[in-house]
Structures are given as structure tokens and as C-alpha cells.
Design a protein around this motif. Structure first.
Motif, PDB file in Angstrom:
ATOM      1  N   ILE A  71       0.843  -1.203   0.000  1.00 14.09           N
ATOM      2  CA  ILE A  71       0.000   0.000   0.000  1.00 14.09           C
ATOM      3  C   ILE A  71       0.874   1.247   0.000  1.00 14.09           C
ATOM      4  CG2 ILE A  71      -1.579   1.389   1.416  1.00 14.09           C
ATOM      5  CD1 ILE A  71      -2.854  -1.320   2.319  1.00 14.09           C
ATOM      6  N   ILE A  72       1.854   1.274   0.880  1.00 14.49           N
ATOM      7  CA  ILE A  72       2.733   2.443   0.976  1.00 14.49           C
ATOM      8  C   ILE A  72       3.483   2.654  -0.333  1.00 14.49           C
ATOM      9  CG2 ILE A  72       4.790   3.387   2.104  1.00 14.49           C
ATOM     10  CD1 ILE A  72       3.807   1.894   4.653  1.00 14.49           C
ATOM     11  N   GLY A  73       4.106   1.608  -0.821  1.00  9.35           N
ATOM     12  CA  GLY A  73       4.906   1.720  -2.041  1.00  9.35           C
ATOM     13  C   GLY A  73       4.124   2.235  -3.229  1.00  9.35           C
ATOM     14  N   GLU A  74       2.930   1.703  -3.421  1.00 10.29           N
ATOM     15  CA  GLU A  74       2.107   2.137  -4.563  1.00 10.29           C
ATOM     16  C   GLU A  74       1.780   3.625  -4.477  1.00 10.29           C
ATOM     17  OE1 GLU A  74      -1.218  -0.544  -4.402  1.00 10.29           O
ATOM     18  OE2 GLU A  74      -0.208  -2.040  -5.662  1.00 10.29           O
ATOM     19  N   GLU A  75       1.410   4.084  -3.295  1.00  4.93           N
ATOM     20  CA  GLU A  75       1.038   5.497  -3.145  1.00  4.93           C
ATOM     21  C   GLU A  75       2.254   6.423  -3.177  1.00  4.93           C
ATOM     22  OE1 GLU A  75      -2.015   6.474  -3.550  1.00  4.93           O
ATOM     23  OE2 GLU A  75      -2.647   4.379  -3.595  1.00  4.93           O
ATOM     24  N   VAL A  76       3.353   5.998  -2.599  1.00  3.83           N
ATOM     25  CA  VAL A  76       4.569   6.817  -2.631  1.00  3.83           C
ATOM     26  C   VAL A  76       5.000   7.037  -4.079  1.00  3.83           C
ATOM     27  CG1 VAL A  76       7.048   6.804  -2.091  1.00  3.83           C
ATOM     28  CG2 VAL A  76       5.369   6.269  -0.303  1.00  3.83           C
ATOM     29  N   PHE A  95      10.324  12.273  -0.922  1.00  6.26           N
ATOM     30  CA  PHE A  95       9.574  12.963  -1.967  1.00  6.26           C
ATOM     31  C   PHE A  95      10.429  14.138  -2.448  1.00  6.26           C
ATOM     32  CE2 PHE A  95       6.618  10.690   0.638  1.00  6.26           C
ATOM     33  CZ  PHE A  95       5.700  10.167  -0.262  1.00  6.26           C
ATOM     34  N   PRO A  96      11.106  13.967  -3.595  1.00  3.29           N
ATOM     35  CA  PRO A  96      12.047  14.990  -4.052  1.00  3.29           C
ATOM     36  C   PRO A  96      11.404  16.253  -4.626  1.00  3.29           C
ATOM     37  CG  PRO A  96      12.373  12.920  -5.257  1.00  3.29           C
ATOM     38  CD  PRO A  96      11.186  12.750  -4.373  1.00  3.29           C
ATOM     39  N   LYS A  97      10.148  16.176  -5.034  1.00  3.22           N
ATOM     40  CA  LYS A  97       9.550  17.338  -5.703  1.00  3.22           C
ATOM     41  C   LYS A  97       8.955  18.344  -4.730  1.00  3.22           C
ATOM     42  CE  LYS A  97       8.891  15.189 -10.150  1.00  3.22           C
ATOM     43  NZ  LYS A  97       7.992  14.885 -11.233  1.00  3.22           N
ATOM     44  N   THR A  98       7.864  17.985  -4.063  1.00  2.62           N
ATOM     45  CA  THR A  98       7.200  18.942  -3.168  1.00  2.62           C
ATOM     46  C   THR A  98       6.674  18.242  -1.907  1.00  2.62           C
ATOM     47  OG1 THR A  98       4.944  18.661  -3.995  1.00  2.62           O
ATOM     48  CG2 THR A  98       6.347  20.217  -5.199  1.00  2.62           C
ATOM     49  N   PRO A  99       6.570  18.982  -0.804  1.00  4.55           N
ATOM     50  CA  PRO A  99       5.944  18.415   0.395  1.00  4.55           C
ATOM     51  C   PRO A  99       4.491  18.008   0.142  1.00  4.55           C
ATOM     52  CG  PRO A  99       7.199  20.351   0.981  1.00  4.55           C
ATOM     53  CD  PRO A  99       7.170  20.292  -0.528  1.00  4.55           C
ATOM     54  N   GLN A 100       3.826  18.679  -0.789  1.00  6.44           N
ATOM     55  CA  GLN A 100       2.439  18.344  -1.092  1.00  6.44           C
ATOM     56  C   GLN A 100       2.325  16.895  -1.564  1.00  6.44           C
ATOM     57  OE1 GLN A 100      -0.168  20.647  -0.575  1.00  6.44           O
ATOM     58  NE2 GLN A 100      -1.360  18.769  -0.718  1.00  6.44           N
ATOM     59  N   ASP A 101       3.322  16.407  -2.307  1.00  5.14           N
ATOM     60  CA  ASP A 101       3.311  15.010  -2.743  1.00  5.14           C
ATOM     61  C   ASP A 101       3.275  14.074  -1.535  1.00  5.14           C
ATOM     62  OD1 ASP A 101       3.403  15.603  -5.483  1.00  5.14           O
ATOM     63  OD2 ASP A 101       5.590  15.532  -5.551  1.00  5.14           O
ATOM     64  N   ALA A 102       4.078  14.381  -0.521  1.00  9.58           N
ATOM     65  CA  ALA A 102       4.116  13.539   0.690  1.00  9.58           C
ATOM     66  C   ALA A 102       2.783  13.567   1.421  1.00  9.58           C
ATOM     67  CB  ALA A 102       5.241  14.001   1.614  1.00  9.58           C
ATOM     68  N   ILE A 103       2.174  14.733   1.490  1.00  6.98           N
ATOM     69  CA  ILE A 103       0.880  14.854   2.163  1.00  6.98           C
ATOM     70  C   ILE A 103      -0.192  14.080   1.401  1.00  6.98           C
ATOM     71  CG2 ILE A 103      -0.980  16.468   2.746  1.00  6.98           C
ATOM     72  CD1 ILE A 103       1.309  18.520   3.329  1.00  6.98           C
ATOM     73  N   ASP A 104      -0.250  14.265   0.091  1.00 11.61           N
ATOM     74  CA  ASP A 104      -1.255  13.567  -0.713  1.00 11.61           C
ATOM     75  C   ASP A 104      -1.090  12.052  -0.628  1.00 11.61           C
ATOM     76  OD1 ASP A 104      -2.262  16.046  -1.435  1.00 11.61           O
ATOM     77  OD2 ASP A 104      -1.267  16.074  -3.392  1.00 11.61           O
ATOM     78  N   SER A 106       0.290  10.418   1.837  1.00 16.09           N
ATOM     79  CA  SER A 106      -0.044  10.012   3.206  1.00 16.09           C
ATOM     80  C   SER A 106      -1.548   9.895   3.419  1.00 16.09           C
ATOM     81  CB  SER A 106       0.549  11.005   4.207  1.00 16.09           C
ATOM     82  OG  SER A 106       1.949  10.988   4.122  1.00 16.09           O
ATOM     83  N   ILE A 107      -2.283  10.813   2.856  1.00 12.13           N
ATOM     84  CA  ILE A 107      -3.742  10.753   2.978  1.00 12.13           C
ATOM     85  C   ILE A 107      -4.283   9.491   2.305  1.00 12.13           C
ATOM     86  CG2 ILE A 107      -5.900  11.869   2.244  1.00 12.13           C
ATOM     87  CD1 ILE A 107      -4.374  14.589   2.723  1.00 12.13           C
ATOM     88  N   LYS A 108      -3.772   9.183   1.119  1.00  8.25           N
ATOM     89  CA  LYS A 108      -4.216   7.969   0.409  1.00  8.25           C
ATOM     90  C   LYS A 108      -3.796   6.705   1.164  1.00  8.25           C
ATOM     91  CE  LYS A 108      -6.411   9.504  -3.122  1.00  8.25           C
ATOM     92  NZ  LYS A 108      -7.841   9.307  -3.237  1.00  8.25           N
ATOM     93  N   ILE A 109      -2.572   6.697   1.687  1.00  5.07           N
ATOM     94  CA  ILE A 109      -2.108   5.551   2.475  1.00  5.07           C
ATOM     95  C   ILE A 109      -3.026   5.348   3.675  1.00  5.07           C
ATOM     96  CG2 ILE A 109      -0.251   4.739   4.001  1.00  5.07           C
ATOM     97  CD1 ILE A 109       1.705   6.179   1.980  1.00  5.07           C
ATOM     98  N   SER A 110      -3.344   6.423   4.356  1.00  8.64           N
ATOM     99  CA  SER A 110      -4.226   6.361   5.519  1.00  8.64           C
ATOM    100  C   SER A 110      -5.575   5.752   5.156  1.00  8.64           C
ATOM    101  CB  SER A 110      -4.401   7.765   6.094  1.00  8.64           C
ATOM    102  OG  SER A 110      -5.323   7.759   7.139  1.00  8.64           O
ATOM    103  N   GLU A 111      -6.118   6.171   4.026  1.00  8.81           N
ATOM    104  CA  GLU A 111      -7.415   5.647   3.584  1.00  8.81           C
ATOM    105  C   GLU A 111      -7.335   4.155   3.277  1.00  8.81           C
ATOM    106  OE1 GLU A 111      -8.345   8.100   0.191  1.00  8.81           O
ATOM    107  OE2 GLU A 111      -8.818   9.850   1.439  1.00  8.81           O
ATOM    108  N   LYS A 112      -6.253   3.702   2.673  1.00 10.23           N
ATOM    109  CA  LYS A 112      -6.133   2.304   2.259  1.00 10.23           C
ATOM    110  C   LYS A 112      -5.725   1.364   3.396  1.00 10.23           C
ATOM    111  CE  LYS A 112      -5.373   3.034  -2.625  1.00 10.23           C
ATOM    112  NZ  LYS A 112      -4.534   2.740  -3.782  1.00 10.23           N
ATOM    113  N   VAL A 113      -4.946   1.858   4.349  1.00 10.61           N
ATOM    114  CA  VAL A 113      -4.472   1.009   5.446  1.00 10.61           C
ATOM    115  C   VAL A 113      -5.623   0.586   6.351  1.00 10.61           C
ATOM    116  CG1 VAL A 113      -3.092   1.088   7.574  1.00 10.61           C
ATOM    117  CG2 VAL A 113      -2.067   1.726   5.407  1.00 10.61           C
ATOM    118  N   VAL A 114      -6.717   1.303   6.327  1.00  8.77           N
ATOM    119  CA  VAL A 114      -7.909   0.931   7.107  1.00  8.77           C
ATOM    120  C   VAL A 114      -8.300  -0.515   6.817  1.00  8.77           C
ATOM    121  CG1 VAL A 114     -10.383   1.394   7.350  1.00  8.77           C
ATOM    122  CG2 VAL A 114      -8.771   3.287   7.307  1.00  8.77           C
ATOM    123  N   SER A 115      -8.108  -0.962   5.578  1.00  6.93           N
ATOM    124  CA  SER A 115      -8.486  -2.327   5.198  1.00  6.93           C
ATOM    125  C   SER A 115      -7.661  -3.386   5.930  1.00  6.93           C
ATOM    126  CB  SER A 115      -8.335  -2.519   3.686  1.00  6.93           C
ATOM    127  OG  SER A 115      -6.957  -2.487   3.322  1.00  6.93           O
TER     128      SER A 115
END
Length: 186
Positions: A71-76, A95-104, A106-115
Motif C-alpha cells: 500500500i505504501i509503495g504504490e502510493e509513494v 519525496f524529491p519534488k514537493t511536500p504536497q506530494d508527501a501529504i497527498d 499520506s492521505i491515500k495511504i491512511s485511507e487504504k491502510v484501514v483495510s
């Protein structure tokens, strides 16, 4: 043949690190090569994993960790990052480009890890990072070092005590497109 070797090698040393080091051609360079750059790092780990793992067989633990890593790898990767390292129940992602990439991501990881029916924590910080290779001529590993890691470790320790799912630093908040009232930050 060279592309096949590059694809295999990139499973152990991310191509992103080779790009930073201007070594995508996989030149025969010894470990110890490094560069400083501004990047965002995220520590992502399972909360109370030791307690959780006591109720699982070794095989079940292994499967759980691999599902978590997947899950983490796919979203990262989806959000322009790469996995710098795996360690037990956690991951260090860059995340070499922007902090926003890390936040986005992380939010997706959080949503998927619930499973997976587990609790996790993510700590995100931005700053100067020394990215490079360490090890022996025949066993190289990519890594990141410098002050940002120490600050991130402190954040992650705090985060594990208070149980915040996604904790971001002020540098991340200042560079991201977020409403500060929706987040807890240091």
C-alpha cells in the motif's frame, strides 16, 4: 542487457538516488558518493506492532507487513516519491519534488491502510537531506542523512506517544496547500 541490469539494480538502489547523484548510467563508482538537496521525508509505521504481532504467527506477520509495504509503495510512487528504506514495521519515503506530494500520498495511504485493521502513524518533514550510497563495493545501499532525519525521528517519537495519524512539520505546512486549521503541526 544494460536496461535489464538497471531494472534489477533499481530494486535495491532507487533510480531517484542515482539521478540525484548523476549516476543513472550505473557507472562503476564506489560507495560514499553523496549530494545535499532539499527534500521531504516521511516516516510511516504501524503503531503498537510488537503487541499486534504477538497474536499473529510469523507467516501472518510477514503477510501483514508485505501488505502494508505494498500500500505504501504504490502510493509513494504514485505521488512522485520513492522508498528509501524498509525497517521492521516502518518505511522511510522520500519525496524529491514537493511536500504536497508527501501529504497527498499520506492521505491515500491512511485511507487504504484501514483495510488492514491496523493503526499507523506518519511523520513528514522538509529540509536539507544528504542522499548517497554507503556500504562495500559489492554491497551498496542508498540512504539519507543529516539534521532532517534527527528532527523527523523526534517528530515520530512524539507522534507515537500522542497517536496522531499524520503529523507534519511547520516547513511542510508552509510549503503545502493546506488549511492549517485542519492539521496538528509542530
Amino acid at each position: 542487457k544494460r536496461n535489464k541490469l538497471k531494472n534489477v539494480f533499481s530494486k535495491f538502489v532507487p533510480l531517484d538516488v542515482l539521478r540525484i547523484l548523476d549516476n543513472e548510467a550505473l557507472e562503476n563508482k564506489p560507495p560514499g558518493e553523496s549530494k545535499v538537496s532539499l527534500q521531504t521525508i516521511a516516516f510511516i509505521d504501524i503503531r503498537d506492532f510488537t503487541k499486534l504481532s504477538e497474536d499473529l504467527s510469523p507467516e501472518e506477520n510477514f503477510k501483514l507487513i508485505n501488505k502494508f509495504y505494498l500500500i505504501i509503495g504504490e502510493e509513494v510512487v504514485k505521488y512522485n516519491g520513492y522508498i528509501e528504506s524498509y525497517g521492521g514495521d516502518g518505511v522511510k519515503a522520500i519525496f524529491p519534488k514537493t511536500p504536497q506530494d508527501a501529504i497527498d500520498a499520506s492521505i491515500k495511504i491512511s485511507e487504504k491502510v484501514v483495510s488492514l485493521n491496523i493503526k499507523m502513524g506518519i511523520s513528514i518533514h522538509f529540509g536539507k537531506v544528504l542522499v548517497g550510497t554507503i556500504g562495500l563495493d559489492d554491497r551498496i545501499q542508498a540512504t539519507s542523512m543529516l539534521g532532517i532525519n534527527n528532527e523527523l525521528l523526534a517528530m515520530d517519537h512524539f507522534n507515537s506517544k500522542v497517536g496522531i495519524e499524520i503529523l507534519i512539520s511547520l516547513p511542510v505546512l508552509s510549503l503545502a496547500k493546506l488549511d492549517p486549521s485542519h492539521f496538528f503541526y509542530l
